[in-house]
Scaffold this active site. Structure first.
Site, short mmCIF file in Angstrom:
data_model
loop_
_atom_site.label_atom_id
_atom_site.label_comp_id
_atom_site.label_asym_id
_atom_site.label_seq_id
_atom_site.Cartn_x
_atom_site.Cartn_y
_atom_site.Cartn_z
N CYS A 2 -7.90 -25.12 16.64
CA CYS A 2 -9.04 -26.03 16.57
C CYS A 2 -8.62 -27.49 16.68
CB CYS A 2 -9.81 -25.82 15.27
SG CYS A 2 -10.60 -24.19 15.17
N GLN A 46 -11.31 6.48 -6.65
CA GLN A 46 -11.87 7.26 -5.54
C GLN A 46 -13.19 7.90 -5.99
OE1 GLN A 46 -11.16 7.39 -2.44
NE2 GLN A 46 -9.08 6.56 -2.26
N GLY A 102 -11.36 4.19 -0.49
CA GLY A 102 -12.28 5.16 0.09
C GLY A 102 -13.59 4.58 0.56
N ASP A 126 0.86 -1.18 0.00
CA ASP A 126 0.00 0.00 0.00
C ASP A 126 0.90 1.23 0.00
OD1 ASP A 126 -1.90 1.92 0.36
OD2 ASP A 126 -2.81 1.02 2.12
N SER A 127 0.54 2.25 -0.74
CA SER A 127 1.41 3.41 -0.92
C SER A 127 1.59 4.25 0.34
CB SER A 127 0.86 4.31 -2.03
OG SER A 127 -0.36 4.91 -1.61
N GLY A 128 0.72 4.06 1.32
CA GLY A 128 0.79 4.86 2.54
C GLY A 128 -0.16 6.04 2.56
N GLY A 129 -0.87 6.25 1.47
CA GLY A 129 -1.77 7.40 1.40
C GLY A 129 -2.84 7.39 2.47
N CYS A 181 -12.39 -27.04 11.28
CA CYS A 181 -11.16 -26.29 11.00
C CYS A 181 -9.93 -27.09 11.42
CB CYS A 181 -11.19 -24.95 11.74
SG CYS A 181 -9.73 -23.92 11.46
N CYS A 212 -6.83 -25.69 11.82
CA CYS A 212 -5.79 -24.81 12.35
C CYS A 212 -5.32 -25.33 13.71
CB CYS A 212 -6.31 -23.38 12.47
SG CYS A 212 -7.33 -23.08 13.94
N ASP A 244 -8.07 -7.02 1.51
CA ASP A 244 -7.17 -7.01 2.66
C ASP A 244 -7.91 -6.35 3.82
OD1 ASP A 244 -5.80 -4.14 3.54
OD2 ASP A 244 -6.62 -4.11 1.51
N ASP A 288 -2.63 8.10 -3.39
CA ASP A 288 -3.91 8.78 -3.58
C ASP A 288 -4.28 9.50 -2.30
OD1 ASP A 288 -4.38 6.49 -2.06
OD2 ASP A 288 -6.44 6.28 -2.79
N HIS A 345 -6.10 -19.09 13.67
CA HIS A 345 -7.45 -19.56 13.35
C HIS A 345 -8.16 -18.58 12.42
CE1 HIS A 345 -11.53 -21.00 13.57
NE2 HIS A 345 -11.89 -19.75 13.86
#
Length: 383
Positions: free
Chosen positions: A309, A189, A216, A92-95, A304, A306, A266, A146, A335
């Site tokens: 579990c 955006q 956004g 991610d650009s950090g915007g 599950c 994991c 994400d 952005d 998990h």
């Protein structure tokens, strides 16, 4: 030209199943990217993240430029070597993080000047610098810089912000240049205003990107408005490029967004929730601090595989969460990330079998949305 390829394998209505092909590995979509903000997925070893089924992680330009510094990471062999992650990384650009520092930053056409949340030191981030940092880190997918306006902003304010974001998108793409093996995504955006979203898509497509993100959203507008905005936006996006919904979200958000044609996601929710005693299951989110689990000898989720579990009871998880033991964060994070990847796997299978709408209906009938997950967590502004 980049080395990113996107193959659309099947669809069911607007829902799509495909593969994003990168030199470091394929990413099957719909895909969820665990958050590795500062070059680590919190409470997890890289091999544990791989074991959940993750094929790509996200790291953040803002955090890494402040500490340890992009130049240092480059000298140490790049981000993949630095964090011991051999699969693809999206940065991610950090915007978003910079824009969340509303009292500590100043925006102008050249870029944004801001004060570090770590020590108050002043920094300047421009589209060119954001792309340079991502190049130094060596990530596989770079995001343009952005401006993410506040949800409360007026339409005229968002329109002004959009013009700046589109200017920065073109400068970001120019600064990205020709990087074989790497890709650059533009970010749509425009708030919740369909005309502005459409304008943003058309301008980004004219510039030309390897993929298109929708930014956004999930900033206070609510799920209904988010879905309406997605519907108004997706119809204009190229079919032959991956579509990434940034910062989303709850399991039911993901199912709804896939239904509307999104491919990549994400969110901090599965990892942050794990560190706060929250677990996601097919029936909904559970608060392991709840006294009703103190004598529950059943696994968290019998389906599950994991570590939490497979080897521990709900009673034990309740105990270690209430005792503040570090292992609680490890087990519940593992998990939650496993659940999110299982959700994506199930969604992909349903799309391939043209059973996605039946799956989504069944999921909605059984999954209990739990607002406790949100109300118990700290602000996500800096991930």
């Amino acid at each position: 030209m980049s080395s990113l390829g996107f193959e659309l394998l099947s669809s069911d209505g607007a829902a799509r199943a495909g593969i994003v092909r990168l030199p470091r590995g394929d990413v099957h979509t719909p895909a969820f990217m665990p958050i590795g903000t500062a070059a680590t997925v919190k409470a997890m070893l890289p091999e544990q993240v791989v074991a959940t089924g993750a094929e790509i992680v996200l790291a953040n330009t803002y955090h890494l430029m402040l500490r340890p510094g992009a130049e240092r990471v480059a000298k140490l062999g790049g981000l993949h070597k630095f964090m011991n992650w051999a699969k693809p990384i999206l940065t991610d650009s950090g915007g978003y993080q910079v824009m969340s520092l509303s009292k500590l930053r100043k925006i102008r056409e050249e870029g944004v000047t801001f004060q570090s949340h770590l020590d108050g030191a002043e920094h300047f981030l421009s589209p060119e610098r954001a792309m340079e940092i991502q190049r130094l880190l060596g990530s596989d997918i770079h995001m343009v810089l952005d401006e993410c306006p506040a949800f409360s902003a007026s339409e005229s304010e968002i329109e002004k912000s959009l013009a700046l974001s589109m200017l920065w998108a073109r400068r970001s793409k120019d600064a990205f240049g020709d990087q074989p093996g790497r890709a650059c995504f533009g970010i749509v955006q425009g708030g919740v205003f369909p005309e502005l979203r459409e304008r943003s898509v058309h301008e980004l497509v004219e510039i030309g990107f390897d993929g298109y993100a929708v930014g956004g959203l999930a900033v206070g507008e609510g799920q209904v408005a988010m879905f309406e905005t997605l519907e108004a936006t997706v119809r204009h996006l190229p079919v032959d490029r991956p579509r990434y919904l940034m910062g989303v979200g709850k399991p039911d958000d993901l199912v709804g967004a896939v239904m509307r044609g999104m491919d990549m996601f994400d969110c901090v929710l599965p990892t942050r929730s794990g560190r706060n005693g929250q677990a996601f299951t097919w029936e909904g989110a559970l608060n392991l601090r709840n006294a009703r689990f103190a004598d529950d000898n059943e696994p968290l989720d019998a389906t599950c595989l994991c570590p939490a579990c497979a080897s521990y009871s709900r009673a034990y998880l309740n105990h270690i969460v209430k005792a503040g033991e570090i292992i609680a964060s490890v087990l519940l994070t593992a998990h939650n990330l496993t659940f999110y990847q299982q959700l994506m796997t199930t969604i992909r299978k349903a799309i391939r079998q043209r059973q996605f709408h039946a799956f989504a209906s069944d999921f909605a009938a059984h999954y209990r949305a739990n607002d406790d997950v949100d109300t118990m967590l700290p602000s996500p502004s800096l991930k």
